[in-house]
Design a protein around this motif. Sequence first.
Motif, PDB file in Angstrom:
ATOM      1  N   TYR A 124      38.278   6.814 -18.619  1.00 12.01           N
ATOM      2  CA  TYR A 124      38.888   7.955 -19.328  1.00 12.01           C
ATOM      3  C   TYR A 124      37.810   8.973 -19.724  1.00 12.01           C
ATOM      4  O   TYR A 124      37.947  10.170 -19.468  1.00 12.01           O
ATOM      5  CB  TYR A 124      39.644   7.459 -20.568  1.00 12.01           C
ATOM      6  N   CYS A 128      37.916  12.538 -18.057  1.00 14.95           N
ATOM      7  CA  CYS A 128      38.522  13.541 -18.948  1.00 14.95           C
ATOM      8  C   CYS A 128      37.490  14.347 -19.736  1.00 14.95           C
ATOM      9  O   CYS A 128      37.697  15.529 -19.997  1.00 14.95           O
ATOM     10  CB  CYS A 128      39.501  12.869 -19.913  1.00 14.95           C
ATOM     11  N   SER A 218      45.163   5.375 -21.430  1.00 16.23           N
ATOM     12  CA  SER A 218      43.966   5.884 -20.749  1.00 16.23           C
ATOM     13  C   SER A 218      44.326   6.456 -19.382  1.00 16.23           C
ATOM     14  O   SER A 218      43.895   7.562 -19.029  1.00 16.23           O
ATOM     15  CB  SER A 218      42.931   4.761 -20.571  1.00 16.23           C
ATOM     16  N   ILE A 222      44.095  10.129 -17.770  1.00 11.34           N
ATOM     17  CA  ILE A 222      43.303  10.302 -16.541  1.00 11.34           C
ATOM     18  C   ILE A 222      44.116  11.057 -15.495  1.00 11.34           C
ATOM     19  O   ILE A 222      43.626  12.015 -14.876  1.00 11.34           O
ATOM     20  CB  ILE A 222      42.829   8.929 -16.000  1.00 11.34           C
TER      21      ILE A 222
END
Length: 317
Positions: A124, A128, A218, A222
Amino acid sequence: MGDNTTHHYISSFFLVGIPGLQDFQCWIGIPVCLLFVFSLLGNTVIIVTIKLEPDLHQPMYFFLCMLAVNDMALASSAAPKMLGIFWLDDHWYDFNICLAQMYFIHTFCIIESALLVAMAFDRYVAICIPLRYVTILTSPVVIRMGLVGMTRAVLMVLPCPLLIKRLPYYTKYVINHAYCEHMAVVKLASANTLINRAYGISVALTVMTLDLGLIATSYFKILQAVFRLSSQNARSKALGTCAAHVCTILVSYTPALFSFLTHRIGKKVPPSVHILFASMYLLVPPTVNPLVYGVKTKQIRDRVVGLFFPKRKNSKN
């Protein structure tokens, strides 16, 4: 025997192995042995490769090292006794050793789950918020995450053997299982086991719902980030870094969920099927995880090829 419930009148348990398949257990021992050997070899190769390759000294691979160590411990907690039952007719297990095996197996299973959450968080952050990856996932943070996962497992499972120790065991000593599983041991007690069963179910549900919820969150974040990327190549590359982790999640949680649900709901599922799945859950992920990461991760793949086939690596350069 009297009514004194402060003593365990049974000093040992008799583990059947796989009920209904006793005649085939010597053959079932072959894949169990192969899975055990390959899990030890594969995870050792992963650990050595990451240690020797400076490029792999990153949070993602530190988590992978922790997973490899845990997988070896998990397989080692179950497989030797299974092979003793299948090949040597070594069915008897001391009461306290049985509780110790139960404790370690369930603890390593929960650590495995925590590590999969940590690895999802790693992916993640990498996808991100990549610019903050190095500052968020520092070595102390990685170590702390590993220790938190381990501490949670140790403390959550600790009441299980302690609660079993307070139960009287008078007459039932046959465990219809290939290893000392919590519910299988609890069922043999000569007393009300409501607290034990409630605690066991609450731990399993808490770990599964919390961990799967965090992993799902997560991956939701993503996917949102990936689909905002403009180029198809960038999207494929980002998702490619998650492929090995997703495979590991599926391999780890699918037999665990099946085992948990058949234990509680699937009354028509034969015990042999349930126990085979429960045993697979302990032996297949530790064997498959190093293969998945070896195949899906180019740095690990190249380093392993270099270790075992140095000429081939030189010819590429």
